[in-house]
Design a protein around this motif. Sequence first.
Motif, PDB file in Angstrom:
ATOM      1  N   THR A   1       0.834  -1.208   0.000  1.00  0.00           N
ATOM      2  CA  THR A   1       0.000   0.000   0.000  1.00  0.00           C
ATOM      3  C   THR A   1       0.862   1.249   0.000  1.00  0.00           C
ATOM      4  N   THR A   2       1.935   1.218   0.785  1.00  0.00           N
ATOM      5  CA  THR A   2       2.851   2.365   0.837  1.00  0.00           C
ATOM      6  C   THR A   2       3.475   2.625  -0.521  1.00  0.00           C
ATOM      7  N   LEU A   3       3.860   1.556  -1.204  1.00  0.00           N
ATOM      8  CA  LEU A   3       4.537   1.715  -2.486  1.00  0.00           C
ATOM      9  C   LEU A   3       3.608   2.300  -3.544  1.00  0.00           C
ATOM     10  N   THR A   4       2.327   1.994  -3.478  1.00  0.00           N
ATOM     11  CA  THR A   4       1.407   2.580  -4.454  1.00  0.00           C
ATOM     12  C   THR A   4       1.342   4.092  -4.312  1.00  0.00           C
ATOM     13  N   LYS A   5       1.671   4.593  -3.140  1.00  0.00           N
ATOM     14  CA  LYS A   5       1.618   6.033  -2.897  1.00  0.00           C
ATOM     15  C   LYS A   5       2.972   6.711  -3.083  1.00  0.00           C
TER      16      LYS A   5
ATOM     17  N   ALA B   1      -3.370  -9.386  -1.803  1.00  0.00           N
ATOM     18  CA  ALA B   1      -3.655  -9.217  -0.375  1.00  0.00           C
ATOM     19  C   ALA B   1      -4.995  -9.831   0.022  1.00  0.00           C
ATOM     20  N   PRO B   2      -6.094  -9.612  -0.728  1.00  0.00           N
ATOM     21  CA  PRO B   2      -7.351 -10.281  -0.365  1.00  0.00           C
ATOM     22  C   PRO B   2      -7.242 -11.803  -0.388  1.00  0.00           C
ATOM     23  N   MET B   3      -6.444 -12.349  -1.296  1.00  0.00           N
ATOM     24  CA  MET B   3      -6.258 -13.795  -1.332  1.00  0.00           C
ATOM     25  C   MET B   3      -5.517 -14.271  -0.085  1.00  0.00           C
TER      26      MET B   3
ATOM     27  N   PHE C   1      -1.596  -4.103  -8.140  1.00  0.00           N
ATOM     28  CA  PHE C   1      -2.107  -5.463  -8.315  1.00  0.00           C
ATOM     29  C   PHE C   1      -1.974  -6.267  -7.023  1.00  0.00           C
ATOM     30  N   LEU C   2      -0.852  -6.131  -6.356  1.00  0.00           N
ATOM     31  CA  LEU C   2      -0.641  -6.858  -5.105  1.00  0.00           C
ATOM     32  C   LEU C   2      -1.657  -6.443  -4.047  1.00  0.00           C
ATOM     33  N   VAL C   3      -1.942  -5.148  -3.968  1.00  0.00           N
ATOM     34  CA  VAL C   3      -2.898  -4.647  -2.980  1.00  0.00           C
ATOM     35  C   VAL C   3      -4.311  -5.115  -3.302  1.00  0.00           C
ATOM     36  N   ARG C   4      -4.699  -5.014  -4.567  1.00  0.00           N
ATOM     37  CA  ARG C   4      -6.085  -5.281  -4.947  1.00  0.00           C
ATOM     38  C   ARG C   4      -6.403  -6.765  -5.115  1.00  0.00           C
TER      39      ARG C   4
END
Length: 440
Positions: free
Chosen positions: A98-102, A183-185, A177-180
């Motif tokens: 999440t941090t990296l997306t920002k 992570a839910p998986m 992609f990793l966040v969306r």
Amino acid sequence: MLRDAGYDNAHAAFARQLNHAGRAHGTWRYDAASVYWWLRGRRPERRVQATMADVLGRRLGRPVAIVELGFTAAHVAAHVPYPVSCSDAIESAERLWTTLTKQSSSPTNGTFDSAQALQAAIAWRYDRPDKPVSRNGRQPVTTAEVQSLYALADHFTDLDRRHGGGSPRARALMADFLVRQVAPMLHGAYTGSVGRELMRAAATLSGQLAFMCYDAGDHAIAQHHLTIALRLAKAADDRLYGAHLLANLATQAVFLGHAQDAARLAEAAIDGADRAPAAVRARLYTAVASAYGRSGERRACQTALARAERDLDRASAHASPRWAAYFSPAHFAGTALKCLSDLRLYTQALRYAPDAIALAGRNARTLALHTALVATTHARAGDIDASCCWGREAARRATDVHSARVKHRVSELIAALSPRQALPQVNELLVAFGTTPPPN
């Protein structure tokens, strides 16, 4: 401050002034390469900083405080603790992604932390294995869904090799992609067998993103991703991929000048890999050789190279994990070329040059790295004509990739050729690189 003092394109001149001003402390031999690393986070001793402030102060016509140099801020270490449990690793991974997306538009201010890297290596090697990784979340996770993650990992790996990891957009896309999706998986519902495979896939994706960040020069974030990936590989009970990640951590440490710590990391990777297939052993021994080559330990370096070459000759594609398929004789040759060049054995090093550039076209970044290395080795060996010939090829290839490592290789070539800048072919090449060499 270098720019304001007129040293923006004269790093060698600044280093000479520093050496002269610091002669009371002994013989300093700083050069343009030293300045390069200071600008990228390496911190010199306090007395060197004080002398540096004096040199800049005289040039600027005002007192310069040590704190103005920025080394205190630049030395803030990346916070990269090795997660105690698999659950902690999942939470840490989600926060990091999440941090990296920002923050993907610009590198972080942290630096590589060797002590944290060594602690992670010890924990990965000696902590007890995890119990079967299962979870009772809302979203059921199937084997087919996990397998689709490997296809996406292959896609990002291909993009990285073709274009380099320096594109903020590519890293942001992968982090998103990793966040969306991933992570839910990880928070979903899965059995122990599916869970281990999911951890392995997540480790693969995080490890790939780590390498892209490393290639972009964002070393704190790269180390953090490697640490998380190492913990996920532990949860997956995948010792071979964990050893590969640890070798990548060693490779990063070598690049940043932490050669002794890099050797410890690479040796720990070999120790932890246990009975690895020949292709994996070859890849791990090249990491060991790189560390010893950088530290100037000739015998240890050449021994590791010999073991890597022997294992590579024995390697079988059928017996190797899928991620090890990339490691080819050309990759080994590039490592051997770099190691022997670091040891100043230039004639021996250049014997590997033809094999080092025998790469498939999709390896655009590696081709650029190897081509620039061949040119630099020729320059250091005194063959300026050959260096310029390879340098022109390196200039062409460097334009095709976005990579801080490629830029660094080019800067090494420029530094090696700058003393001969009066030669027309050298001056022409330096102009092609868009560089005005510092005055002698």
